[in-house]
Design a protein around this motif. Structure first.
Motif, PDB file in Angstrom:
ATOM      1  N   GLY A 112      41.475 -22.025  18.937  1.00 21.54           N
ATOM      2  CA  GLY A 112      42.663 -22.856  18.886  1.00 21.54           C
ATOM      3  C   GLY A 112      43.820 -22.104  19.514  1.00 21.54           C
ATOM      4  O   GLY A 112      43.628 -21.194  20.319  1.00 21.54           O
ATOM      5  N   SER A 172      32.099 -29.115  10.862  1.00 20.69           N
ATOM      6  CA  SER A 172      33.515 -29.454  10.984  1.00 20.69           C
ATOM      7  C   SER A 172      33.824 -30.491   9.920  1.00 20.69           C
ATOM      8  O   SER A 172      32.920 -30.953   9.211  1.00 20.69           O
ATOM      9  CB  SER A 172      33.849 -29.957  12.395  1.00 20.69           C
ATOM     10  N   ASP A 204      46.088 -27.070  10.710  1.00 21.87           N
ATOM     11  CA  ASP A 204      46.084 -25.699  11.210  1.00 21.87           C
ATOM     12  C   ASP A 204      44.760 -24.976  10.927  1.00 21.87           C
ATOM     13  O   ASP A 204      44.698 -23.766  10.832  1.00 21.87           O
ATOM     14  CB  ASP A 204      47.297 -24.899  10.717  1.00 21.87           C
ATOM     15  N   GLY A 205      43.683 -25.752  10.821  1.00 23.30           N
ATOM     16  CA  GLY A 205      42.330 -25.210  10.890  1.00 23.30           C
ATOM     17  C   GLY A 205      41.730 -24.554   9.669  1.00 23.30           C
ATOM     18  O   GLY A 205      40.767 -23.805   9.797  1.00 23.30           O
ATOM     19  N   ALA A 238      39.716 -30.569   6.797  1.00 25.78           N
ATOM     20  CA  ALA A 238      40.338 -29.454   7.519  1.00 25.78           C
ATOM     21  C   ALA A 238      41.817 -29.757   7.685  1.00 25.78           C
ATOM     22  O   ALA A 238      42.196 -30.884   7.998  1.00 25.78           O
ATOM     23  CB  ALA A 238      39.685 -29.265   8.883  1.00 25.78           C
ATOM     24  N   ALA A 253      35.411 -20.896  13.279  1.00 26.51           N
ATOM     25  CA  ALA A 253      34.581 -22.080  13.049  1.00 26.51           C
ATOM     26  C   ALA A 253      33.526 -21.724  11.998  1.00 26.51           C
ATOM     27  O   ALA A 253      33.208 -20.543  11.804  1.00 26.51           O
ATOM     28  CB  ALA A 253      33.912 -22.500  14.346  1.00 26.51           C
ATOM     29  N   GLU A 278      47.414 -22.314  14.523  1.00 24.89           N
ATOM     30  CA  GLU A 278      46.315 -23.259  14.316  1.00 24.89           C
ATOM     31  C   GLU A 278      44.950 -22.633  14.628  1.00 24.89           C
ATOM     32  O   GLU A 278      43.923 -23.261  14.457  1.00 24.89           O
ATOM     33  CB  GLU A 278      46.500 -24.515  15.177  1.00 24.89           C
ATOM     34  N   LYS A 279      44.943 -21.407  15.084  1.00 23.13           N
ATOM     35  CA  LYS A 279      43.703 -20.723  15.443  1.00 23.13           C
ATOM     36  C   LYS A 279      42.967 -20.288  14.172  1.00 23.13           C
ATOM     37  O   LYS A 279      43.555 -19.668  13.293  1.00 23.13           O
ATOM     38  CB  LYS A 279      44.067 -19.513  16.304  1.00 23.13           C
ATOM     39  N   SER A 280      41.668 -20.631  14.096  1.00 22.22           N
ATOM     40  CA  SER A 280      40.876 -20.220  12.933  1.00 22.22           C
ATOM     41  C   SER A 280      39.396 -20.167  13.308  1.00 22.22           C
ATOM     42  O   SER A 280      38.976 -20.819  14.260  1.00 22.22           O
ATOM     43  CB  SER A 280      41.093 -21.176  11.760  1.00 22.22           C
TER      44      SER A 280
END
Length: 187
Positions: free
Chosen positions: A146, A12, A59-60, A56, A154, A150-152
């Motif tokens: 997410g 991260s 929004d990921g 980051a 990992a 904002e979903k992405s």
């Protein structure tokens, strides 16, 4: 007492205080739920106040400096870097290998784009299938985590790769990365 086994590492990064989708055209988002439906979108000139080597966006999206990009490319990992700021030499980082993950909680399935609006609590499905920890490589999870835009995915590292990058973070003074264990009960 339950013992735990490290099966991989999660990469991260520090917030770089920017939005990847700021100013993006409406056409890349689902008209019903707002999730991104065009993963090829790149901003023309992403501005990031935080000057970390890897950061980051809110929004990921993972953004790498030229220094971090060159280091990762020297490891010969299958990672694509797309220029998102020519002046500051910033790149969106996207591993090309996919590792199977699922989510403990999936909510609000969209009937238009077929995505879940909310996808949380990552589960490393690859381990349940193979029974083996990841040794080497950099991977994107098979699903994003997410909510909404904002979903992405990992970024998951093999154990040897994580140790190599951790060492480089110290020796090269690379800023912004955080590497944490992904573990499973080892009963």
């Amino acid at each position: 007492m339950t013992q735990f086994l490290t099966i991989a590492y999660n990469l991260s990064a520090i917030d770089n205080h920017s939005y990847f989708f700021d100013g993006a055209p409406d056409s890349i988002f689902c008209k019903t739920c707002g999730c991104c439906i065009d993963q090829s979108y790149l901003p023309r000139e992403l501005k990031t106040p935080n000057k970390a080597d890897i950061g980051a966006t809110y929004d990921g999206r993972f953004i790498a400096s030229l220094r971090f990009k060159e280091y990762i490319e020297n490891l010969k990992l299958s990672v694509e870097f797309s220029l998102v700021n020519e002046k500051n030499q910033l790149f969106m980082m996207q591993p090309q290998k996919i590792i199977k993950y699922s989510a403990q909680q999936l909510e609000n399935l969209c009937s238009t784009c077929g995505q879940y609006f909310d996808c949380v609590v990552p589960i490393p499905s690859f381990y349940q299938e193979t029974g083996k920890p990841l040794e080497y490589g950099m991977f994107f999870t098979s699903i994003g985590f997410g909510s909404g835009k904002e979903k992405s995915p990992a970024i998951i590292l093999g154990i040897e790769t994580a140790l190599e990058i951790k060492s480089a973070i110290k020796s090269l003074k690379l800023r912004g990365a955080d590497i944490s264990e992904v573990f499973m009960p080892n009963d």
